[in-house]
Design a protein around this motif. Structure first.
Motif, mmCIF file in Angstrom:
data_model
loop_
_atom_site.group_PDB
_atom_site.id
_atom_site.type_symbol
_atom_site.label_atom_id
_atom_site.label_comp_id
_atom_site.label_asym_id
_atom_site.label_seq_id
_atom_site.Cartn_x
_atom_site.Cartn_y
_atom_site.Cartn_z
ATOM 1 N N THR A 230 0.865 -1.139 0.011
ATOM 2 C CA THR A 230 0.012 0.014 0.016
ATOM 3 C C THR A 230 0.911 1.159 -0.131
ATOM 4 N N LEU A 231 0.256 2.351 -0.235
ATOM 5 C CA LEU A 231 1.200 3.667 -0.269
ATOM 6 C C LEU A 231 1.521 3.839 1.136
ATOM 7 N N PRO A 232 0.797 3.859 2.188
ATOM 8 C CA PRO A 232 1.311 3.915 3.489
ATOM 9 C C PRO A 232 2.513 3.018 3.943
ATOM 10 N N GLN A 233 2.383 1.861 3.440
ATOM 11 C CA GLN A 233 3.401 0.905 3.982
ATOM 12 C C GLN A 233 4.779 1.183 3.206
ATOM 13 N N SER A 234 4.491 1.458 1.621
ATOM 14 C CA SER A 234 5.578 2.072 0.831
ATOM 15 C C SER A 234 6.279 3.242 1.508
ATOM 16 N N MET A 235 5.570 4.221 2.035
ATOM 17 C CA MET A 235 6.270 5.259 2.682
ATOM 18 C C MET A 235 6.999 5.003 3.995
ATOM 19 N N LEU A 236 6.475 4.196 4.473
ATOM 20 C CA LEU A 236 7.108 3.535 5.746
ATOM 21 C C LEU A 236 8.336 2.811 5.303
ATOM 22 N N THR A 237 8.236 2.090 4.552
ATOM 23 C CA THR A 237 9.530 1.396 3.999
ATOM 24 C C THR A 237 10.574 2.507 3.565
ATOM 25 N N LEU A 238 10.235 3.205 2.628
ATOM 26 C CA LEU A 238 11.139 4.367 2.415
ATOM 27 C C LEU A 238 11.803 5.200 3.412
ATOM 28 N N PHE A 239 10.876 5.388 4.461
ATOM 29 C CA PHE A 239 11.664 6.209 5.715
ATOM 30 C C PHE A 239 12.388 5.205 6.562
ATOM 31 N N GLN A 240 12.139 3.833 6.815
ATOM 32 C CA GLN A 240 13.188 2.803 7.371
ATOM 33 C C GLN A 240 14.333 2.788 6.463
ATOM 34 N N ALA A 241 14.086 2.883 5.410
ATOM 35 C CA ALA A 241 15.393 2.587 4.608
ATOM 36 C C ALA A 241 16.351 3.548 4.829
ATOM 37 N N ILE A 242 15.829 4.831 4.629
ATOM 38 C CA ILE A 242 16.924 5.852 4.952
ATOM 39 C C ILE A 242 17.269 6.167 6.375
ATOM 40 N N SER A 243 16.450 5.898 7.392
ATOM 41 C CA SER A 243 16.806 5.955 8.737
ATOM 42 C C SER A 243 17.353 4.863 9.349
ATOM 43 N N GLY A 244 17.654 3.792 8.636
ATOM 44 C CA GLY A 244 18.341 2.598 9.271
ATOM 45 C C GLY A 244 17.415 1.656 9.995
ATOM 46 N N GLY A 245 16.089 1.716 9.900
ATOM 47 C CA GLY A 245 15.090 0.856 10.741
ATOM 48 C C GLY A 245 15.124 -0.504 9.818
ATOM 49 N N ILE A 246 15.419 -0.452 8.553
ATOM 50 C CA ILE A 246 15.474 -1.789 7.830
ATOM 51 C C ILE A 246 16.828 -1.857 6.986
ATOM 52 N N SER A 247 17.441 -2.921 6.592
ATOM 53 C CA SER A 247 18.250 -3.108 5.307
ATOM 54 C C SER A 247 17.867 -2.798 4.175
ATOM 55 N N TRP A 248 18.579 -1.951 3.363
ATOM 56 C CA TRP A 248 18.183 -1.693 1.876
ATOM 57 C C TRP A 248 17.952 -3.205 1.148
ATOM 58 N N VAL A 249 18.578 -3.969 1.507
ATOM 59 C CA VAL A 249 18.675 -5.357 0.822
ATOM 60 C C VAL A 249 17.317 -5.829 1.062
ATOM 61 N N GLU A 250 16.709 -5.776 2.122
ATOM 62 C CA GLU A 250 15.349 -6.584 2.617
ATOM 63 C C GLU A 250 14.326 -5.759 1.740
ATOM 64 N N CYS A 251 14.305 -4.571 1.392
ATOM 65 C CA CYS A 251 13.169 -3.876 0.838
ATOM 66 C C CYS A 251 13.590 -3.995 -0.516
ATOM 67 N N LEU A 252 14.931 -3.915 -1.209
ATOM 68 C CA LEU A 252 15.264 -3.898 -2.543
ATOM 69 C C LEU A 252 14.992 -5.327 -3.264
ATOM 70 N N ASP A 253 15.387 -6.312 -2.553
ATOM 71 C CA ASP A 253 15.165 -7.492 -3.133
ATOM 72 C C ASP A 253 13.770 -7.833 -3.883
ATOM 73 N N PRO A 254 12.692 -7.864 -3.041
ATOM 74 C CA PRO A 254 11.397 -7.795 -3.503
ATOM 75 C C PRO A 254 11.205 -7.027 -4.806
ATOM 76 N N LEU A 255 11.619 -5.533 -4.915
ATOM 77 C CA LEU A 255 11.591 -4.785 -6.028
ATOM 78 C C LEU A 255 12.125 -5.442 -7.297
#
Length: 142
Positions: free
Chosen positions: A14-39
């Motif tokens: 969803t859009l809110p989930q995508s925004m949260l993922t983008l925020f987490q990716a730039i703030s160190g909340g999740i690894s880039w690899v975790e959210c980049l692999d599905p893309l």
């Protein structure tokens, strides 16, 4: 939908989930690899867009922080230079007042000027020699 991987659904459904993922990716909340692999399952342009977003945000934030830090350092250095200059001027004024007072003491005939004889009469005084020594003036050269 059965074609969507659980990771893609988790990060980008969803859009809110995508925004949260983008925020987490730039703030160190999740690894880039975790959210980049599905893309990468969707296509190269989604991966490129995500990497472009990360790069832009990191460089923009770093440039802003660096600019703020440098500006603050420049202002502090200018302020320090002003303080040093003010302190030097105050010390100079103090030395001038002290020297005027000293030469007024030397002027025994109150003529408004100090003759060589009046000056030489006071050079033997230990207090006067100590004062000139504190100013790093050598009385032996006189």
């Amino acid at each position: 939908n059965g074609d969507i991987s659980p990771e893609l659904d988790r990060f980008w459904s969803t859009l809110p989930q995508s925004m949260l993922t983008l925020f987490q990716a730039i703030s160190g909340g999740i690894s880039w690899v975790e959210c980049l692999d599905p893309l990468s399952d969707l296509g190269w342009w989604q991966v490129g867009l995500f990497i472009g977003y990360i790069a832009f945000v990191h460089f923009a934030v770093l440039n802003i922080l660096t600019g703020v830090f440098c500006q603050n350092a420049i202002e502090n250095a200018a302020h320090d230079q002003e303080l040093v200059a003010q302190q030097m001027l105050a010390e100079k004024q103090m030395y001038v007042r002290d020297m005027q007072s000293l030469f007024n003491e030397f002027d025994t005939d109150r003529s408004g000027s100090v003759t060589i004889a009046e000056f030489m009469d006071h050079l033997d005084d230990e207090n006067i020699q100590a004062y000139f020594d504190s100013l790093e003036l050598d009385t032996s050269d006189v």
